[in-house]
Design a protein around this motif. Structure first.
Motif, PDB file in Angstrom:
ATOM      1  N   ASN A  85      45.636   2.568  47.226  1.00 31.73           N
ATOM      2  CA  ASN A  85      45.455   1.488  46.248  1.00 31.73           C
ATOM      3  C   ASN A  85      44.238   0.617  46.573  1.00 31.73           C
ATOM      4  O   ASN A  85      44.297  -0.616  46.509  1.00 31.73           O
ATOM      5  CB  ASN A  85      46.718   0.622  46.160  1.00 31.73           C
ATOM      6  N   GLY A  86      43.165   1.270  46.969  1.00 34.39           N
ATOM      7  CA  GLY A  86      41.926   0.565  47.257  1.00 34.39           C
ATOM      8  C   GLY A  86      41.820  -0.008  48.660  1.00 34.39           C
ATOM      9  O   GLY A  86      40.757  -0.484  49.065  1.00 34.39           O
ATOM     10  N   LYS A  87      42.909   0.010  49.427  1.00 33.14           N
ATOM     11  CA  LYS A  87      42.878  -0.502  50.802  1.00 33.14           C
ATOM     12  C   LYS A  87      42.591   0.645  51.768  1.00 33.14           C
ATOM     13  O   LYS A  87      43.277   1.661  51.746  1.00 33.14           O
ATOM     14  CB  LYS A  87      44.190  -1.188  51.164  1.00 33.14           C
ATOM     15  N   GLU A  88      41.604   0.465  52.617  1.00 35.23           N
ATOM     16  CA  GLU A  88      41.212   1.517  53.555  1.00 35.23           C
ATOM     17  C   GLU A  88      41.941   1.361  54.890  1.00 35.23           C
ATOM     18  O   GLU A  88      42.091   0.251  55.405  1.00 35.23           O
ATOM     19  CB  GLU A  88      39.695   1.481  53.781  1.00 35.23           C
ATOM     20  N   TYR A  89      42.367   2.487  55.415  1.00 33.81           N
ATOM     21  CA  TYR A  89      42.943   2.557  56.755  1.00 33.81           C
ATOM     22  C   TYR A  89      42.118   3.579  57.539  1.00 33.81           C
ATOM     23  O   TYR A  89      42.505   4.744  57.650  1.00 33.81           O
ATOM     24  CB  TYR A  89      44.410   2.980  56.698  1.00 33.81           C
ATOM     25  N   PRO A  90      40.966   3.168  58.063  1.00 31.52           N
ATOM     26  CA  PRO A  90      40.047   4.125  58.703  1.00 31.52           C
ATOM     27  C   PRO A  90      40.611   4.767  59.970  1.00 31.52           C
ATOM     28  O   PRO A  90      40.135   5.817  60.385  1.00 31.52           O
ATOM     29  CB  PRO A  90      38.821   3.263  59.019  1.00 31.52           C
ATOM     30  N   MET A  91      41.636   4.143  60.556  1.00 25.61           N
ATOM     31  CA  MET A  91      42.272   4.722  61.744  1.00 25.61           C
ATOM     32  C   MET A  91      43.673   5.230  61.422  1.00 25.61           C
ATOM     33  O   MET A  91      44.485   5.454  62.315  1.00 25.61           O
ATOM     34  CB  MET A  91      42.323   3.681  62.860  1.00 25.61           C
ATOM     35  N   GLY A  92      43.951   5.418  60.131  1.00 29.59           N
ATOM     36  CA  GLY A  92      45.253   5.908  59.722  1.00 29.59           C
ATOM     37  C   GLY A  92      46.309   4.824  59.775  1.00 29.59           C
ATOM     38  O   GLY A  92      46.017   3.652  60.004  1.00 29.59           O
ATOM     39  N   ARG A  93      47.561   5.237  59.548  1.00 34.58           N
ATOM     40  CA  ARG A  93      48.685   4.311  59.601  1.00 34.58           C
ATOM     41  C   ARG A  93      49.734   4.804  60.582  1.00 34.58           C
ATOM     42  O   ARG A  93      50.022   6.000  60.670  1.00 34.58           O
ATOM     43  CB  ARG A  93      49.314   4.136  58.212  1.00 34.58           C
ATOM     44  N   ILE A  94      50.295   3.869  61.338  1.00 36.44           N
ATOM     45  CA  ILE A  94      51.374   4.181  62.272  1.00 36.44           C
ATOM     46  C   ILE A  94      52.606   4.616  61.483  1.00 36.44           C
ATOM     47  O   ILE A  94      52.924   4.043  60.445  1.00 36.44           O
ATOM     48  CB  ILE A  94      51.701   2.947  63.137  1.00 36.44           C
ATOM     49  N   ILE A  95      53.302   5.632  61.993  1.00 36.22           N
ATOM     50  CA  ILE A  95      54.542   6.099  61.376  1.00 36.22           C
ATOM     51  C   ILE A  95      55.631   6.109  62.440  1.00 36.22           C
ATOM     52  O   ILE A  95      55.476   6.737  63.491  1.00 36.22           O
ATOM     53  CB  ILE A  95      54.365   7.503  60.776  1.00 36.22           C
ATOM     54  N   ILE A  96      56.716   5.383  62.175  1.00 34.74           N
ATOM     55  CA  ILE A  96      57.850   5.346  63.098  1.00 34.74           C
ATOM     56  C   ILE A  96      59.133   5.641  62.330  1.00 34.74           C
ATOM     57  O   ILE A  96      59.193   5.497  61.119  1.00 34.74           O
ATOM     58  CB  ILE A  96      57.973   3.988  63.818  1.00 34.74           C
ATOM     59  N   GLY A  97      60.165   6.063  63.049  1.00 35.79           N
ATOM     60  CA  GLY A  97      61.456   6.332  62.452  1.00 35.79           C
ATOM     61  C   GLY A  97      62.467   5.266  62.814  1.00 35.79           C
ATOM     62  O   GLY A  97      62.402   4.672  63.891  1.00 35.79           O
TER      63      GLY A  97
END
Length: 201
Positions: free
Chosen positions: A32-44
């Motif tokens: 949605n137009g927001k950049e995450y150049p280092m990706g996003r953390i994913i946790i369970g």
């Protein structure tokens, strides 16, 4: 060495969800137009609306949320005995679209594959032959209604996570590859363990 550091967080209570198999990072994305150049953390975690279940230790979870650059995504992983997100998802590079594909386990696809093999006359084919476990035939798997019903539940868990990942990573169905995998219930906890090697294996 240079450009390397670490932190320590202490907690009075830890569980399996505090392990690194439950801490993943997506490839770089724009959502949605927001950049995450280092990706996003994913946790369970436990399911969002439940008051019990396992979650990451509060000090670890708070630390991950405090660094804003890789804004965390929480998935439902407490349905698994070990409870790690890497048991049902991972990423692989791709030459097109976003530059990667999300791989998700799919009991539905596994059942469809086994039914296709059965229809083609391979129902008596044995899995786990010459391994340190009891061999089982495709026909036996497809006639085990308890196993099939349990995997229908697992598929619901996967589908819930699929919707979250599509929204939070800006993915379309073309960005996802389903991997045929079945699960079974761990006897004491009734949580899921892999019926045969899954994503992390």
């Amino acid at each position: 060495g240079p450009d390397f550091g670490h932190v320590t967080r202490e907690s009075d209570f830890v569980n399996s969800l505090d392990s690194f198999g439950n801490l993943e990072v997506s490839p770089p994305v724009t959502v949605n137009g927001k950049e995450y150049p280092m990706g996003r953390i994913i946790i369970g975690s436990a399911f969002p609306t439940t008051s019990d279940g396992r979650n990451m230790a509060k000090v670890v979870r708070n630390f991950l949320y405090a660094q804003k650059v890789q804004s965390p995504i929480e998935l439902f992983s407490d349905w698994l005995f070990v409870g790690h997100v890497d048991e049902f998802m991972t990423f692989v590079p791709a030459p097109d679209r976003k530059g990667f594909r999300l791989l998700l386990v799919s009991p539905d696809d596994c059942c469809k594959l086994f039914k296709k093999l059965q229809k083609e006359g391979h129902g008596e084919t044995q899995m786990f032959e010459n391994l340190h476990t009891k061999p089982i035939k495709i026909n036996e798997i497809l006639s085990n209604q308890n196993l099939l019903d349990y995997n229908a539940y697992v598929q619901q868990c996967i589908d819930w996570n699929r919707d979250v990942l599509k929204k939070e990573l800006g993915l379309d169905e073309q960005d996802i590859i389903d991997i045929p995998v079945l699960f079974k219930q761990e006897e004491k906890s009734n949580q899921a363990i892999a019926f045969f090697p899954d994503m992390v294996s």
